[in-house]
Scaffold this active site. Structure first.
Site, PDB file in Angstrom:
ATOM      1  CG  HIS A 276      -1.872  -1.217   1.373  1.00  0.00           C
ATOM      2  ND1 HIS A 276      -2.528  -1.420   0.282  1.00  0.00           N
ATOM      3  CD2 HIS A 276      -1.921  -2.087   2.267  1.00  0.00           C
ATOM      4  CE1 HIS A 276      -3.195  -2.685   1.030  1.00  0.00           C
ATOM      5  NE2 HIS A 276      -2.743  -3.242   1.905  1.00  0.00           N
TER       6      HIS A 276
ATOM      7  CG  HIS B 120      -6.066  -6.015   0.905  1.00  0.00           C
ATOM      8  ND1 HIS B 120      -7.107  -5.585   1.778  1.00  0.00           N
ATOM      9  CD2 HIS B 120      -4.982  -5.892   1.775  1.00  0.00           C
ATOM     10  CE1 HIS B 120      -6.454  -4.902   2.904  1.00  0.00           C
ATOM     11  NE2 HIS B 120      -5.092  -5.041   2.760  1.00  0.00           N
TER      12      HIS B 120
END
Lengths: 329, 329
Positions: free
Chosen positions: A54, A216
C-alpha cells in the site's frame, strides 16, 4: 509478471531497505521490519502499519508531525504481534503510544495483542481503528467496514496533536474524531499482482470496472461498464455524502491513486469531485491528489472526504515532514 | 482503453482544471493552458512546459522556489508559440524570464519562437535546453539527446536561484550548470495509451522490457528479457557513470516512476542504485523516489543523477513549495 523486483519473497525487506537509504532521517530495523524516526522527542508515540503493498502507507508517513513508527507485514498480510511490539518500543518515549489500525481482522488482532504485550511491559497504549470505506458493511478480511485511504488523515491529525504535546487521552480523542468524520469509496480498473503469486488476483473485462473495490482486491459492490470520470466522481461523492452529512461543512479530500493510475486521471477526477461537492453545498478547502494508499500496481482511484471542524483543521494544516506527506504549516 | 477520463480530446483542459481547483494558490488560464503562481514577486521568471502526459511535469512544479508558469501542450505534443508567450507574460515581472526546455524538436522550436516574440515585446528572455538522457544520441523527436526527468533538477535549482534574487544571467548560468551535470537513463515494462488514440503505442512481450525507452514511448537501445531490479539498476548506473565522471562527488538522484510502476518497485530500485553508487565511489546524499516525469500509465522507471558542487547543493536544498515538490529548506 513484469515487476522491477529481485526475489518475490524479499520485496518487503528490499523495499524498506530502499526507503531507509533514501531517507537517512529514518531508522530501519530489518528484523522487525520497523521504520521509525531516528530523532526521538518526548511525546506521545504514534504507530501504524499493516500489510505491505500500500506504499507509501505506512512507512512513508513516518516523520515530523505524523507517525513515529510503521510496522510492515508481508504483502497484504498483517505483521505478527511481536513485530508490532517492536514498533511500539521504537515509538515510545514514556508518554504512551497510540496505535492507528485499519479495520482488518488480522491487523486488529495482531495490533491488539501487541498492545496487550506492551501494557504488560508497563507502556500505556491506546488504539484507534479506522473504518472509513463506505462501500461494504463487512468484507473478506474485515468485520465491519474496511480501513482505507482515510487513514492518512488520522496519521496527519493525530500526528500533529502528538507533536504539539497533547497527552495520550487527547491524541486518542482527536484521532477518533478524525476517524469518525472521514468516509471513503474506491473503484478499480484492473487487478494487482502479488509478487509471490505472480498472476492477477482477479480479472476485469476490457470494458469493465469494479465499484467499491477494496485495497487488497476484495470484492466491491458492483461490476459495471467503464464510466466517464464525471460518473465515477458522482458514484464516489453520492456514496460518501449518503453516509455522513457534510452539508455546510468545510472538508478536505484525498483523491487517491491505487498505484497504476497516473496523475493525469487523478486530477481530472479531482476536478469532477470538486464540481459535485460545491453543487451539493459542501465546501472543500483542501485537496491531496496523488498516491497515498495504493494496491501495488492496481489501476483505480478512491475518494476520502474528511469533515472538518476548527480543531481538526488546525491539526491538518500543522507542519509535517515525511517522505510522502509534507506540509509547510 | 480503460482510463478515468471524460472526453479523450479534453484530457489536458480537464486535468489542468483539476490541478487548479486542488491548488488554489495557482492561477489557470484555460485559453492558453498556462498554470502560474497567483502571488507575483519581483524576480527572474521561470517558465517550462511541453507536451502533456508527463504529470506532475510541468504544472506540478509551479510554486515557491521552482517555476513561475508552465505551458501545457496536447498529450505528447509541444504547445504552440503563442501559448508559450502567454506563459512568459504570466511569469515576467520586469527582471527577465528563463525558459527551461526539454530537448525535443517541437519544444525547442516553439519555445524559441515564443522567446523571439517576447524579446520583440521588450522582455529579456534566456533559454536552457536540457538533454539529460544518455540512452540515444538522437531520437524520433529530437536532434541530440532527449530531455527527461533530470529536468526537474533544473526547475528546482534555477528556481531557488531566482527566488534568492539572482539576475537572469546568473540564474541561466546555474540552470545550465545543472543541465550540464545531470544524466538520466530509463527502462520501460509496458506501453502507454494516448487517450485520443485509445490503444498502446507499441507492445512488449510478457517477458520483455525495453532499455533506454523515451518518455513518449520512443525506441530505446535494446529489448531484453525481464531483468531483476539489481540488474536494472546496474544498467542505469553503468550507462550514466560511463558518460560523466561522478567519482568522489556528492550527487542527488531521482528514482522516477513512469506512471504505472508502484512505489514499492521504485524503492527496491533505489536500494540497488544506492549499493552500486557507493561501491563505485560516488556519494549519493539525497534521493527523490516517486513519480516526477511520467509517460501516462507506462510501467517503467528512470534514474537521474546530478553531480553536485557547493552552489548546486545549496540551491537544491533551498525551500520549495509546489504541488509535486516540497522542500522544507
Amino acid at each position: 509478471m513484469k515487476k522491477i523486483i529481485n526475489n518475490p519473497d524479499l520485496v518487503v525487506e528490499e523495499m524498506l531497505y530502499g526507503l531507509a537509504v533514501s531517507n537517512p532521517q529514518l531508522a530501519y530495523d530489518p528484523e522487525a521490519r520497523v521504520i521509525s524516526r531516528k530523532e526521538k522527542k518526548a511525546k506521545v508515540g504514534l504507530v501504524s502499519g499493516g500489510g505491505s503493498g500500500h506504499e507509501p502507507a505506512h512507512a512513508g508517513y513516518v516523520g515530523t508531525g505524523m507517525l513515529d513508527a510503521a510496522v510492515a507485514g508481508n504483502v497484504f498480510a498483517s505483521p505478527p504481534p511481536d513485530r508490532v511490539l517492536k514498533g511500539i518500543e521504537a515509538a515510545q518515549s514514556g508518554q504512551g503510544v497510540l496505535l492507528i489500525i485499519k479495520n482488518y481482522s488480522g491487523d486488529t488482532m495482531n495490533f491488539g495483542m501487541a498492545a496487550e504485550l506492551a501494557r504488560d511491559g508497563g507502556t500505556e497504549v491506546a488504539e484507534v481503528i479506522v473504518k472509513d470505506d463506505v462501500a461494504v458493511p463487512d468484507s473478506t478480511y474485515s468485520t465491519g467496514r474496511r480501513g482505507v485511504a482515510g487513514t492518512v488523515f488520522v496519521h496527519k491529525i493525530a500526528g500533529a496533536a502528538a507533536e504539539e504535546g497533547l497527552a495520550l487521552s487527547d491524541v486518542s480523542r482527536v484521532a477518533q474524531k478524525t476517524a469518525d468524520n472521514v468516509r471513503s469509496f474506491g473503484i478499480s480498473l484492473s487487478s494487482c499482482i502479488l509478487p509471490a503469486v505472480g498472476k492477477p488476483g482477479f480479472s476485469l473485462a476490457e470494458d469493465e470496472i469494479e465499484l467499491g473495490m477494496g485495497i487488497h482486491g476484495e470484492p466491491g459492490v458492483e461490476r459495471v461498464k467503464t464510466l466517464p470520470a464525471a460518473k465515477v466522481a458522482e458514484v464516489m461523492v453520492d456514496k460518501i455524502l449518503a453516509d455522513l452529512d457534510y452539508q455546510g461543512s468545510e472538508c478536505a479530500a484525498i483523491v487517491n491513486g491505487c498505484g497504476g493510475t497516473p496523475l493525469m486521471e487523478l486530477y481530472i477526477l479531482a476536478g469532477e469531485v470538486d464540481k459535485l461537492l460545491k453543487a451539493k453545498g459542501v465546501n472543500p478547502i483542501r485537496y491531496y491528489v496523488g498516491q497515498y494508499m495504493t494496491s501495488l500496481e492496481m489501476a483505480g482511484a478512491s475518494l476520502s472526504l474528511l469533515r472538518l471542524d476548527a480543531e481538526l483543521k488546525q491539526f491538518l494544516f500543522a507542519p509535517a515532514d515525511t517522505p510522502a506527506f509534507k506540509e509547510k504549516g
